[in-house]
Motif scaffolding. Sequence first.
Motif, mmCIF file in Angstrom:
data_model
loop_
_atom_site.group_PDB
_atom_site.id
_atom_site.type_symbol
_atom_site.label_atom_id
_atom_site.label_comp_id
_atom_site.label_asym_id
_atom_site.label_seq_id
_atom_site.Cartn_x
_atom_site.Cartn_y
_atom_site.Cartn_z
ATOM 1 N N PRO A 179 3.494 -5.231 4.731
ATOM 2 C CA PRO A 179 3.341 -3.922 5.369
ATOM 3 C C PRO A 179 4.519 -2.995 5.067
ATOM 4 C CG PRO A 179 3.000 -5.700 6.946
ATOM 5 C CD PRO A 179 3.558 -6.311 5.709
ATOM 6 N N THR A 180 4.246 -1.711 5.081
ATOM 7 C CA THR A 180 5.290 -0.723 4.820
ATOM 8 C C THR A 180 5.970 -0.249 6.094
ATOM 9 O OG1 THR A 180 3.696 1.083 4.893
ATOM 10 C CG2 THR A 180 4.146 0.096 2.725
ATOM 11 N N LEU A 206 0.842 -1.198 0.000
ATOM 12 C CA LEU A 206 0.000 0.000 0.000
ATOM 13 C C LEU A 206 0.872 1.241 0.000
ATOM 14 C CD1 LEU A 206 -3.217 0.251 0.251
ATOM 15 C CD2 LEU A 206 -2.316 -1.999 0.731
ATOM 16 N N SER A 207 1.345 1.600 -1.180
ATOM 17 C CA SER A 207 2.167 2.802 -1.323
ATOM 18 C C SER A 207 2.273 3.151 -2.798
ATOM 19 C CB SER A 207 3.569 2.588 -0.755
ATOM 20 O OG SER A 207 4.366 3.747 -0.931
ATOM 21 N N LEU A 254 -0.223 -9.364 1.780
ATOM 22 C CA LEU A 254 0.149 -7.996 2.142
ATOM 23 C C LEU A 254 1.568 -7.961 2.693
ATOM 24 C CD1 LEU A 254 -0.568 -4.990 2.712
ATOM 25 C CD2 LEU A 254 -1.321 -5.754 4.979
ATOM 26 N N ASP A 258 -2.175 3.122 -4.051
ATOM 27 C CA ASP A 258 -3.124 3.421 -2.987
ATOM 28 C C ASP A 258 -4.269 2.416 -3.109
ATOM 29 O OD1 ASP A 258 -4.693 4.269 -5.130
ATOM 30 O OD2 ASP A 258 -4.529 6.390 -4.625
ATOM 31 N N GLU A 259 -5.257 2.537 -2.260
ATOM 32 C CA GLU A 259 -6.351 1.565 -2.246
ATOM 33 C C GLU A 259 -7.025 1.428 -3.610
ATOM 34 O OE1 GLU A 259 -10.677 1.287 -0.083
ATOM 35 O OE2 GLU A 259 -9.000 2.060 1.095
ATOM 36 N N THR A 291 -0.196 0.669 11.608
ATOM 37 C CA THR A 291 -0.002 0.774 10.160
ATOM 38 C C THR A 291 -0.430 -0.519 9.477
ATOM 39 O OG1 THR A 291 1.811 2.345 10.396
ATOM 40 C CG2 THR A 291 1.701 1.126 8.325
ATOM 41 N N ARG A 292 -0.016 -1.623 10.047
ATOM 42 C CA ARG A 292 -0.384 -2.915 9.458
ATOM 43 C C ARG A 292 -1.899 -3.056 9.400
ATOM 44 N NH1 ARG A 292 2.053 -7.966 8.478
ATOM 45 N NH2 ARG A 292 0.465 -9.538 8.194
ATOM 46 N N GLU A 335 -3.362 -0.879 6.688
ATOM 47 C CA GLU A 335 -3.056 -1.424 5.367
ATOM 48 C C GLU A 335 -3.866 -2.685 5.089
ATOM 49 O OE1 GLU A 335 1.227 -1.672 5.259
ATOM 50 O OE2 GLU A 335 1.407 0.475 4.855
ATOM 51 N N GLU A 336 -4.073 -3.527 6.105
ATOM 52 C CA GLU A 336 -4.927 -4.702 5.929
ATOM 53 C C GLU A 336 -6.345 -4.279 5.545
ATOM 54 O OE1 GLU A 336 -4.579 -6.583 9.739
ATOM 55 O OE2 GLU A 336 -2.841 -7.777 9.141
#
Length: 136
Positions: A112-113, A34-35, A110, A88-89, A119-120, A123-124
């Motif tokens: 994670p960043t 997610l970035s 996933l 992004d989403e 944050t995780r 992002e989930e």
Amino acid sequence: LPSLDEVARPAMAKGAAEAGRPVPPLVTQVTAVLSTDQAVVRAAGREALRPFGTNPQWVAMFAGSGFPVDEDGTASDGLVDAVVVAGDEHGLADRLAALAATRDELLVTLQPTAPDAATRRAEEDALFRAIVSAGR
């Protein structure tokens, strides 16, 4: 992902025909990040690929697909770009929908960043929404 269609799919079809069975579905696994920041995506992608970069079978498969890993097992930019979907989403939803349209089955993991739980979790949640949106 072209090697799945050029190598794996024909091999599966041949094996199934020889066994007199239907061709099983080809499961395509991708890592989601997610970035939209390419440096963040590549760093996260390398982290996700780290366990595979020292396994001889995976190293050979990556090299055979045109993506050799470094001597220390670090994934190249090309390999990360080939197996990581990022954005992004909404961008992830679009990319996953495009992949789902051409794949038998899609397995999304996933990466994670950031290491913190908040944050995780965020992002989930965003990935789940992207997957739901991609399925519409």
